[in-house]
Scaffold this motif. Structure first.
Motif, short mmCIF file in Angstrom:
data_model
loop_
_atom_site.label_atom_id
_atom_site.label_comp_id
_atom_site.label_asym_id
_atom_site.label_seq_id
_atom_site.Cartn_x
_atom_site.Cartn_y
_atom_site.Cartn_z
N CYS A 1 9.71 -96.92 103.89
CA CYS A 1 8.67 -95.89 102.91
C CYS A 1 10.04 -94.94 102.25
N ALA B 1 7.32 -102.03 95.53
CA ALA B 1 7.86 -102.41 97.27
C ALA B 1 7.60 -103.01 98.19
N HIS C 1 3.05 -98.67 96.26
CA HIS C 1 2.59 -98.48 97.72
C HIS C 1 1.68 -99.37 98.38
N CYS D 1 4.81 -99.71 102.92
CA CYS D 1 5.98 -99.71 102.21
C CYS D 1 5.59 -99.00 101.44
N SER D 2 6.58 -98.01 101.06
CA SER D 2 6.79 -97.30 99.46
C SER D 2 7.58 -97.06 98.98
#
Lengths: 348, 348
Positions: free
Chosen positions: A170, A180, A219, A236-237
């Motif tokens: 992230c 993302a 996100h 994940c972001s």
């Protein structure tokens, strides 16, 4: 079969692989600098941009003596001096630019993410195969020595049975312009697939935040269950921070792949066990130095390691292979399908 | 109202709180040693075991001079010298032992997990309330100074908006005899509830492994979505290892609560941001030393910190309060219901 001819020329002439770079952004710059450090193996013979001035400025900045500066992507892919094109345009263009290259008979290394969906990735891979052209989705992680060492470590039983793995990637760099999942999730998914040896995985849970304007996911948290029972999770972001490390849990210990896990140079192994696991061993560290040839300034962390990926492309082209063992088309599609499945789950 | 009478006696006489310890296992030993370090505040006046010899041996080993060694749990709870019972029997007995104590008019601190289900927890809490007796589910994490500091840190915006939190508590100590969710998952769930300020949370994904013989869950991965949008995930297991740390992700940085996160003495804060988050600040560490009074040998890590929990019990009893602010009955039930929801999701 034009491309196979080119490939064989590379192989027979024992000359540098001749690269064309499509796009002049940060990653194009980093990869260009790495290629210039591989003199004898590689030569950047052309740069393509939608502006001829920008292509020329890029070539000048990187000291690409003799490289031809093309003012259109079409001109670059038509350049007969180019063996292989590095597609480094914005990721929303990757599918069309890869198809452009392949249709022009060029081998391709396409920066991640190669496509927004598995179906589009499959279309690109199919065209490459149909034309007999080399294609690689540039998931450079796979070429780092630490990744092979990790696989060997897990196979050796160093932490017992591998039961789960957790990855985060992230970064808060202004979400909304892209997905993302495509930008950083692809690194997480490929990592989990690596840990579990390419087993099929089902999505058992996912949460997705979207940018209201663009609709892009910004996100995503996902949990996967592999065919062999292993559990993988990732986050994940593009709107918040995270440690950007990977943790692999086993019955007898833990492996940590610290930041930046997607271009790793370090493995930390900690044995754990005993009653209530109150006793556990010290963490042991193995380091894998980056190649010392490439010189920056680089825009991204560990860009020196792009040399591993480039070397794999060179070896494949010289051997006349259309894909690489580290990230072949089957594995590439598996990862893309996994991201699709996460996206579908998150949309429920 | 007998108990309130006792409470007021504790308050008015300004004398040590008189503890009875039910059970003679490892955690009973650790808590007993901590109480002996709190002379003036606490006195262990009785030990109860199913064997009088074992109770006497326990008292002798801990140097509990003058403590009465009872050969049955019933005898201990009938002991008029006891203000509050520490229930430290195997967790499968916690509900019945807590009910036994409450019916005998004793205040109770029950080791975690207080019950296998939220319904059983509610039954215990209801009886305590009905009888006007103090009851605390011994989630000792809540009393560590680092936990309050963590809440203040997050509220201060040190890492921007809190977007997600991830906790792992896995240890390979022979799964099957009990439930991972109850043994270690309860620490994860309470931690996530703390981070998100007690917001209601829905389970959006869970994977559960069960022991074939006992049917107990031995490994659970769960993802939660809080009412405010925050995402929490945790992994608990009794069959493999994990870092046993907590990570809190925010829009502008990360907080790491390193091992052992459930009895924390350290907070690590790292600011992160900028384009592609390639630039981020150094990790800053704040330490919270354990109380230096308690002396082992202890069986569990950071058992010195049981003194924080004991002090909270003393303060509540002296003030005539039936619960503590750090982990009141409402929050206790919220955590138990969350674990129930994870178990239900995993059973689908």
């Amino acid at each position: 079969m034009f491309a196979l001819f080119l490939v064989s020329v590379v192989a027979e002439e024992r000359r540098p692989v001749r690269w064309g770079i499509l796009g002049t952004g940060s990653i194009a710059s980093d990869f260009g600098r790495v290629l210039t450090s591989m003199r004898g193996d590689a030569e950047v013979v052309a740069v393509g941009s939608r502006s001829g001035d920008r292509a020329a400025a890029f070539a000048a900045e990187l000291g690409l003596v003799g490289a031809c500066a093309h003012g259109s992507y079409e001109a670059l892919v038509a350049d007969p001096a180019v063996d292989v094109v590095y597609v480094a345009t914005p990721s929303t263009r990757h599918v069309s630019d890869s198809l452009l290259c392949l249709r022009a008979g060029k081998a391709v290394l396409c920066e991640k993410s190669m496509a927004p969906t598995a179906a589009e990735a499959a279309e690109v891979l199919a065209l490459a195969r149909e034309r007999g052209l080399f294609f690689l989705h540039g998931v450079w992680s796979r070429f780092f020595p630490a990744m092979r060492a990790l696989r060997e470590l897990l196979s050796s039983g160093a932490i017992g049975d591998v039961t789960s793995a957790h990855v985060s990637f992230c970064q808060n760099d202004g979400a909304g312009s892209c997905s993302a999942l495509a930008e950083t999730g692809v690194y997480c998914a490929q990592f989990l697939s690596w840990v579990f040896g390419g087993e099929e995985a089902a999505v058992v849970g996912a949460v997705t935040e979207r940018d209201r304007g663009s609709g892009h996911d910004t996100h995503v948290d996902a949990t996967l269950r592999c065919a062999g029972g292993g559990v993988g999770s990732f986050e994940c972001s593009l709107r918040h921070a995270s440690p950007r490390e990977a943790i692999i849990c086993g019955s007898r210990g833990v492996v940590r792949v610290p930041y930046p896990f997607w271009c790793p140079t370090q493995l930390l192994v900690q044995p754990m066990g005993g009653a209530a696991s109150q006793a556990f061993g010290a963490e042991s560290e193995t380091s894998f130095p980056l190649p010392d040839g490439p010189r920056g300034p680089f825009h991204f962390v560990h860009s020196e390691g792009l040399a591993y990926e480039a070397a794999a492309v060179h070896a494949a082209l010289r051997a006349g292979r259309l894909e690489v063992a580290e990230f072949g088309s089957e594995e590439c599609l598996r990862v893309m399908k996994l991201l699709d499945a996460v996206a579908r789950f998150g949309a429920r």
